[in-house]
Design an enzyme around this catalytic site. Structure first.
Site, PDB file in Angstrom:
ATOM      1  N   HIS A  22      14.880  -0.748  -2.689  1.00  0.00           N
ATOM      2  CA  HIS A  22      15.087  -0.119  -4.009  1.00  0.00           C
ATOM      3  C   HIS A  22      15.664   1.296  -3.902  1.00  0.00           C
ATOM      4  O   HIS A  22      15.169   2.272  -4.466  1.00  0.00           O
ATOM      5  CB  HIS A  22      13.884  -0.215  -4.945  1.00  0.00           C
ATOM      6  CG  HIS A  22      12.574   0.355  -4.503  1.00  0.00           C
ATOM      7  ND1 HIS A  22      12.428   1.634  -4.040  1.00  0.00           N
ATOM      8  CD2 HIS A  22      11.339  -0.177  -4.510  1.00  0.00           C
ATOM      9  CE1 HIS A  22      11.152   1.859  -3.788  1.00  0.00           C
ATOM     10  NE2 HIS A  22      10.479   0.776  -4.050  1.00  0.00           N
ATOM     11  N   HIS A  76      -1.989  -5.070  -3.730  1.00  0.00           N
ATOM     12  CA  HIS A  76      -0.922  -4.322  -4.412  1.00  0.00           C
ATOM     13  C   HIS A  76       0.051  -5.342  -5.006  1.00  0.00           C
ATOM     14  O   HIS A  76       0.479  -6.260  -4.310  1.00  0.00           O
ATOM     15  CB  HIS A  76      -0.232  -3.439  -3.353  1.00  0.00           C
ATOM     16  CG  HIS A  76       0.868  -2.559  -3.819  1.00  0.00           C
ATOM     17  ND1 HIS A  76       1.035  -2.167  -5.124  1.00  0.00           N
ATOM     18  CD2 HIS A  76       1.880  -1.964  -3.124  1.00  0.00           C
ATOM     19  CE1 HIS A  76       2.092  -1.377  -5.207  1.00  0.00           C
ATOM     20  NE2 HIS A  76       2.625  -1.246  -4.016  1.00  0.00           N
ATOM     21  N   GLU A  78       3.145  -4.959  -6.085  1.00  0.00           N
ATOM     22  CA  GLU A  78       4.592  -4.785  -5.933  1.00  0.00           C
ATOM     23  C   GLU A  78       5.172  -6.003  -5.197  1.00  0.00           C
ATOM     24  O   GLU A  78       4.558  -6.539  -4.263  1.00  0.00           O
ATOM     25  CB  GLU A  78       4.913  -3.480  -5.188  1.00  0.00           C
ATOM     26  CG  GLU A  78       6.381  -3.129  -5.320  1.00  0.00           C
ATOM     27  CD  GLU A  78       6.729  -1.675  -4.942  1.00  0.00           C
ATOM     28  OE1 GLU A  78       5.885  -0.964  -4.396  1.00  0.00           O
ATOM     29  OE2 GLU A  78       7.891  -1.288  -5.210  1.00  0.00           O
ATOM     30  N   ASP A  80       7.219  -6.656  -2.912  1.00  0.00           N
ATOM     31  CA  ASP A  80       7.414  -6.781  -1.455  1.00  0.00           C
ATOM     32  C   ASP A  80       6.166  -7.333  -0.769  1.00  0.00           C
ATOM     33  O   ASP A  80       6.250  -7.833   0.356  1.00  0.00           O
ATOM     34  CB  ASP A  80       7.844  -5.452  -0.818  1.00  0.00           C
ATOM     35  CG  ASP A  80       6.969  -4.273  -1.176  1.00  0.00           C
ATOM     36  OD1 ASP A  80       6.393  -4.269  -2.279  1.00  0.00           O
ATOM     37  OD2 ASP A  80       6.866  -3.341  -0.366  1.00  0.00           O
ATOM     38  N   HIS A 143      -0.021   2.944  -3.857  1.00  0.00           N
ATOM     39  CA  HIS A 143       1.212   3.442  -4.393  1.00  0.00           C
ATOM     40  C   HIS A 143       1.379   3.238  -5.895  1.00  0.00           C
ATOM     41  O   HIS A 143       2.120   3.975  -6.549  1.00  0.00           O
ATOM     42  CB  HIS A 143       2.338   2.750  -3.597  1.00  0.00           C
ATOM     43  CG  HIS A 143       3.701   2.807  -4.101  1.00  0.00           C
ATOM     44  ND1 HIS A 143       4.570   1.755  -4.062  1.00  0.00           N
ATOM     45  CD2 HIS A 143       4.392   3.824  -4.672  1.00  0.00           C
ATOM     46  CE1 HIS A 143       5.731   2.102  -4.556  1.00  0.00           C
ATOM     47  NE2 HIS A 143       5.652   3.338  -4.930  1.00  0.00           N
ATOM     48  N   ASP A 162       0.280   0.104   1.403  1.00  0.00           N
ATOM     49  CA  ASP A 162       1.457   0.945   1.695  1.00  0.00           C
ATOM     50  C   ASP A 162       1.099   2.192   2.516  1.00  0.00           C
ATOM     51  O   ASP A 162       1.931   2.697   3.286  1.00  0.00           O
ATOM     52  CB  ASP A 162       2.119   1.417   0.395  1.00  0.00           C
ATOM     53  CG  ASP A 162       2.998   0.347  -0.235  1.00  0.00           C
ATOM     54  OD1 ASP A 162       3.413  -0.585   0.474  1.00  0.00           O
ATOM     55  OD2 ASP A 162       3.274   0.458  -1.442  1.00  0.00           O
ATOM     56  N   TYR A 190       8.955   7.330   5.203  1.00  0.00           N
ATOM     57  CA  TYR A 190       8.308   6.443   4.235  1.00  0.00           C
ATOM     58  C   TYR A 190       7.473   7.263   3.245  1.00  0.00           C
ATOM     59  O   TYR A 190       7.576   7.109   2.025  1.00  0.00           O
ATOM     60  CB  TYR A 190       7.413   5.433   4.972  1.00  0.00           C
ATOM     61  CG  TYR A 190       6.805   4.416   4.055  1.00  0.00           C
ATOM     62  CD1 TYR A 190       7.447   3.205   3.810  1.00  0.00           C
ATOM     63  CD2 TYR A 190       5.610   4.667   3.391  1.00  0.00           C
ATOM     64  CE1 TYR A 190       6.902   2.280   2.937  1.00  0.00           C
ATOM     65  CE2 TYR A 190       5.062   3.755   2.512  1.00  0.00           C
ATOM     66  CZ  TYR A 190       5.711   2.557   2.303  1.00  0.00           C
ATOM     67  OH  TYR A 190       5.178   1.646   1.419  1.00  0.00           O
ATOM     68  N   HIS A 221       3.326  -2.256   5.979  1.00  0.00           N
ATOM     69  CA  HIS A 221       4.672  -2.145   6.569  1.00  0.00           C
ATOM     70  C   HIS A 221       4.548  -1.524   7.959  1.00  0.00           C
ATOM     71  O   HIS A 221       3.769  -0.574   8.145  1.00  0.00           O
ATOM     72  CB  HIS A 221       5.576  -1.221   5.743  1.00  0.00           C
ATOM     73  CG  HIS A 221       5.836  -1.652   4.341  1.00  0.00           C
ATOM     74  ND1 HIS A 221       6.666  -2.704   4.009  1.00  0.00           N
ATOM     75  CD2 HIS A 221       5.389  -1.149   3.154  1.00  0.00           C
ATOM     76  CE1 HIS A 221       6.730  -2.828   2.701  1.00  0.00           C
ATOM     77  NE2 HIS A 221       5.955  -1.903   2.148  1.00  0.00           N
TER      78      HIS A 221
HETATM   79 FE1  FEO Z   1       4.463  -0.287  -2.981  1.00  0.00          FE
HETATM   80 FE2  FEO Z   1       5.300  -1.822  -0.046  1.00  0.00          FE
HETATM   81  O1  FEO Z   1       5.039  -1.677  -1.893  1.00  0.00           O
END
Ligand code: FEO
Length: 398
Positions: A22, A76, A78, A80, A143, A162, A190, A221
């Site tokens: 993004h 989370h 989101e 991803d 996040h 995250d 990050y 991640h």
């Molecule tokens: Fe806030 Fe890796 O997503």
């Protein structure tokens, strides 16, 4: 099969090819980490991006039949991490989805999920897996509002979503198997690009996590912190307050070389012993680097020529991005050139003021090409920034 502890497995996906997250330049790729805890009950912690759900399921099948999974935890919403939920839950017919109320609502908006069986968990709730239990810790705005950690107290493992992550594709899964300098640099990039504007909330999360015995931090991640966890937690303490180092960032663009020459003169003036100076050109260096370099800088100088009575659009783009990330505690200045219209550097100065970047002086201006006097003024302005950076760094020792 990658095992973190006995019967705790990594079942995520490494995305070597992603370069745009993004808008964030992920030039070292990324990974979407998911974890499987096998006990009397079996829990899957997080999923992956939707296109990679089948890869996750293949990894799970190397450990257990997905049909035997009892719980799918969503830390989370989101996409991803949660994008693969619909496909994963279809393959896990007896699984309950475990998440907090805000996450449930966000997932409903993204994926519907009218047929999902959902177990809502409140902050601090526990879920027994048999020999071990999971604890859920709300971490709002680290996040998103619904974000939470899952903690496995019996193993001292924190699944931190995250937080502490890195967009870094590697063949290794642990922090002591790869180049630590690269991992820390990616963790910093990050943080700067994803979490900088939530520094206060992240600091609260750190305070909360400080009360937990933790031997391993497993983010969503990048690599898992099993050896250098203390290092990344200390780095986060600095980053949550944008702790300044003796560093000056010069961000600029140029049309016919005038503002470029001013930037070079600023750099020459700022290059005092002990001061790091970074020169970033808006049309060459990505906004991702601007955020990462600004995070721990004491000073930021921004230069633009005047185009159509204003700043160059590339500078406006970079500053708009940086403004959204809300770096704190910086000093700086605007500089640049003008011809028959005068407003480019002044627009930058106004935007820096909006960003609460303390101005160390009026904008440094050049009518068309800078002459010797203007270049000398730029060198002096660079030195002023460097002295300010040294003072700022000394005032806030690590
Ligand atoms: Fe806030 Fe890796 O997503």
């Amino acid at each position: 099969m990658i095992e973190l502890r006995n019967d705790i497995f990594w079942v995520g996906h490494v995305d070597w090819a992603i370069r745009d997250f993004h808008g964030y330049l992920t030039d070292r790729g990324s990974s979407y980490n998911a974890y499987l805890v096998r006990d009397e009950k079996i829990a899957l912690i997080d999923t992956v991006k939707a296109p990679f759900a089948r890869h996750l399921l293949e990894r799970v099948k190397q450990v257990v039949d997905p049909a035997r999974i009892d719980y799918v935890i969503c830390n989370h919403a989101e996409p991803d991490h949660a994008g693969g939920l619909t496909e994963v839950l279809r393959a896990c017919p007896r699984a309950e989805l475990v998440c907090n109320a805000k996450c449930r609502e966000t997932l409903r908006r993204y994926q519907g999920g009218a047929d999902w069986r959902v177990r809502e968990v409140a902050d601090g709730a526990e879920l027994s897996l048999g020999r071990r239990r999971l604890q859920f810790i709300d971490t709002p705005m680290a996040h998103w509002p619904e974000s939470m950690f899952t903690y496995l107290p019996d193993e001292k493992v924190l699944f931190s979503m995250d937080a502490f992550g890195q967009h870094y594709a590697t063949a290794h899964r642990f922090d002591d198997e790869d180049d630590l300098a690269v991992i820390l640099a990616e963790a910093k990039t990050y943080y700067a690009n994803i979490l900088m504007l939530y520094g206060k909330q992240v600091a609260r999360v750190l305070d909360r996590a400080a009360g937990l015995p933790i031997e391993m931090i497993a983010p969503s991640h990048g690599v898992i912190w099993r050896t250098h966890g203390g290092r990344i937690v200390r780095a986060y303490r600095d980053w949550t307050v944008c702790r300044p180092s003796a560093k000056v960032v010069i961000y600029f663009d140029t049309m016919w070389g005038s503002t470029g020459a001013m930037a070079e003169a600023l750099l020459a003036g700022a290059a005092l012993p002990g001061v790091t100076v970074k020169l970033l050109k808006a049309r060459t260096d990505h906004i991702t680097a601007l955020a990462a370099e600004t995070l721990d800088a004491a000073c930021l100088a921004v230069g633009t020529p005047t185009l159509n009575m204003g700043m160059m659009p590339e500078i406006a783009s970079g500053l708009t991005y940086l403004k959204g990330l809300r770096p704190t505690g910086k000093a700086g200045l605007a500089f640049g050139s003008y011809g028959w219209g005068k407003n480019g550097p002044q627009e930058v100065a106004a935007l820096l003021k909006e960003m609460k970047i303390e101005s160390v002086r009026d904008p440094v201006l050049s009518n068309y090409a800078p002459d010797a006097a203007v270049l000398a003024e730029c060198r002096a302005a660079g030195r002023l920034l460097a002295e300010r950076a040294l003072a700022g760094a000394n005032a806030t020792p690590p």
